[in-house]
Design an enzyme around this catalytic site. Structure first.
Site, PDB file in Angstrom:
ATOM      1  N   HIS A   1      -2.947   7.516   6.792  1.00 46.03           N
ATOM      2  CA  HIS A   1      -1.961   8.424   6.188  1.00 46.03           C
ATOM      3  C   HIS A   1      -2.633   9.707   5.697  1.00 46.03           C
ATOM      4  O   HIS A   1      -2.040  10.781   5.729  1.00 46.03           O
ATOM      5  CB  HIS A   1      -1.268   7.765   4.996  1.00 46.03           C
ATOM      6  CG  HIS A   1      -0.071   6.929   5.352  1.00 46.03           C
ATOM      7  ND1 HIS A   1       1.010   7.436   6.037  1.00 46.03           N
ATOM      8  CD2 HIS A   1       0.228   5.621   5.110  1.00 46.03           C
ATOM      9  CE1 HIS A   1       1.921   6.476   6.207  1.00 46.03           C
ATOM     10  NE2 HIS A   1       1.467   5.358   5.650  1.00 46.03           N
TER      11      HIS A   1
ATOM     12  N   GLY B   1       0.821  -1.201   0.000  1.00 47.82           N
ATOM     13  CA  GLY B   1       0.000   0.000   0.000  1.00 47.82           C
ATOM     14  C   GLY B   1       0.854   1.250   0.000  1.00 47.82           C
ATOM     15  O   GLY B   1       1.974   1.250   0.527  1.00 47.82           O
TER      16      GLY B   1
ATOM     17  N   GLN C   1       2.763  10.094   1.145  1.00 46.43           N
ATOM     18  CA  GLN C   1       4.078   9.446   1.217  1.00 46.43           C
ATOM     19  C   GLN C   1       4.975   9.819   0.036  1.00 46.43           C
ATOM     20  O   GLN C   1       6.184   9.624   0.100  1.00 46.43           O
ATOM     21  CB  GLN C   1       3.933   7.922   1.265  1.00 46.43           C
ATOM     22  CG  GLN C   1       3.333   7.421   2.571  1.00 46.43           C
ATOM     23  CD  GLN C   1       3.210   5.923   2.562  1.00 46.43           C
ATOM     24  OE1 GLN C   1       2.270   5.376   1.995  1.00 46.43           O
ATOM     25  NE2 GLN C   1       4.165   5.239   3.169  1.00 46.43           N
TER      26      GLN C   1
ATOM     27  N   HIS D   1      -4.606   1.457   7.431  1.00 41.45           N
ATOM     28  CA  HIS D   1      -3.265   2.050   7.468  1.00 41.45           C
ATOM     29  C   HIS D   1      -3.153   3.194   6.456  1.00 41.45           C
ATOM     30  O   HIS D   1      -2.682   4.286   6.792  1.00 41.45           O
ATOM     31  CB  HIS D   1      -2.246   0.941   7.156  1.00 41.45           C
ATOM     32  CG  HIS D   1      -0.825   1.384   7.114  1.00 41.45           C
ATOM     33  ND1 HIS D   1       0.130   0.903   7.976  1.00 41.45           N
ATOM     34  CD2 HIS D   1      -0.174   2.260   6.289  1.00 41.45           C
ATOM     35  CE1 HIS D   1       1.302   1.476   7.690  1.00 41.45           C
ATOM     36  NE2 HIS D   1       1.142   2.297   6.672  1.00 41.45           N
ATOM     37  N   GLU D   2      -3.628   2.938   5.243  1.00 41.12           N
ATOM     38  CA  GLU D   2      -3.512   3.963   4.202  1.00 41.12           C
ATOM     39  C   GLU D   2      -4.484   5.126   4.454  1.00 41.12           C
ATOM     40  O   GLU D   2      -4.142   6.287   4.210  1.00 41.12           O
ATOM     41  CB  GLU D   2      -3.733   3.357   2.813  1.00 41.12           C
ATOM     42  CG  GLU D   2      -2.787   2.220   2.444  1.00 41.12           C
ATOM     43  CD  GLU D   2      -1.319   2.529   2.640  1.00 41.12           C
ATOM     44  OE1 GLU D   2      -0.907   3.691   2.503  1.00 41.12           O
ATOM     45  OE2 GLU D   2      -0.564   1.581   2.956  1.00 41.12           O
TER      46      GLU D   2
ATOM     47  N   CYS E   1       5.589   0.026   7.419  1.00 36.62           N
ATOM     48  CA  CYS E   1       5.248   1.156   6.562  1.00 36.62           C
ATOM     49  C   CYS E   1       6.469   1.505   5.710  1.00 36.62           C
ATOM     50  O   CYS E   1       7.591   1.521   6.221  1.00 36.62           O
ATOM     51  CB  CYS E   1       4.864   2.354   7.436  1.00 36.62           C
ATOM     52  SG  CYS E   1       4.448   3.829   6.505  1.00 36.62           S
ATOM     53  N   LEU E   2       6.234   1.797   4.446  1.00 32.57           N
ATOM     54  CA  LEU E   2       7.356   2.155   3.562  1.00 32.57           C
ATOM     55  C   LEU E   2       8.055   3.440   4.036  1.00 32.57           C
ATOM     56  O   LEU E   2       9.195   3.684   3.674  1.00 32.57           O
ATOM     57  CB  LEU E   2       6.869   2.326   2.120  1.00 32.57           C
ATOM     58  CG  LEU E   2       6.385   1.039   1.430  1.00 32.57           C
ATOM     59  CD1 LEU E   2       5.787   1.364   0.064  1.00 32.57           C
ATOM     60  CD2 LEU E   2       7.508   0.023   1.298  1.00 32.57           C
TER      61      LEU E   2
END
Ligand code: ZN
Length: 151
Positions: free
Chosen positions: A134, A46, A51, A130-131, A88-89
């Site tokens: 963000h 994701g 991000q 999660h997304e 998380c990236l």
């Protein structure tokens, strides 16, 4: 398409609330295409627009069977709870156990502005939450029950 730089959690932009998408134009499609390439390059599941430095309510997911594009998401339903490992990236190498709904359903828009509904359990439910977080400037670590020891 182009790979965009993924911001790390110390960047201010990741802690801000994103604005809704109002124009479903080529600029949005370019962002979505770039995000897909960036996600695949990073081998993630994701990625949210903040991000890559864009404060718009856009995220994508890919569980191995194609990219799902999500614009202006709103929760319609949340059921149950689950606890599992999340990363998380924007926080490379950091993983923790989070508590999330077992099932979620959202209403959103596709890249043309059409209304869509997406639901999921397990990883998909966690990813949607999660997304979506963000887009409100929330990093998963704010939900973590327990961080895992680094390898
Ligand atoms: Zn993340």
């Amino acid at each position: 398409m182009a790979i965009r730089n993924i911001l790390k959690e110390d960047q201010d932009i990741l802690h801000k609330v994103s604005r809704p998408v109002t124009e479903f134009n080529e600029r949005l499609w370019q962002l979505l295409d770039d995000m897909a390439e960036t996600l695949h390059n990073a081998d993630g599941v994701g990625l949210a627009a903040p991000q890559v430095g864009v404060l718009r309510r856009v995220f994508i997911m890919d569980f191995g069977d194609g990219v799902i594009e999500v614009i202006n998401p709103e929760y319609v339903e949340k059921k149950g709870t689950q606890e599992d490992v999340e990363g998380c990236l924007s926080c490379p190498g950091e993983y923790g156990i989070t508590k999330r709904p077992a099932y979620v359903k959202i209403k959103a828009q596709d890249r043309y502005g059409n209304e869509i509904f997406i639901d999921g359990e397990e990883l998909k439910a966690r990813c949607i939450c999660h997304e979506s977080d963000h887009l409100d400037g929330i990093i998963f670590k704010q939900h973590v029950i327990r961080m895992l020891e680094p390898d």
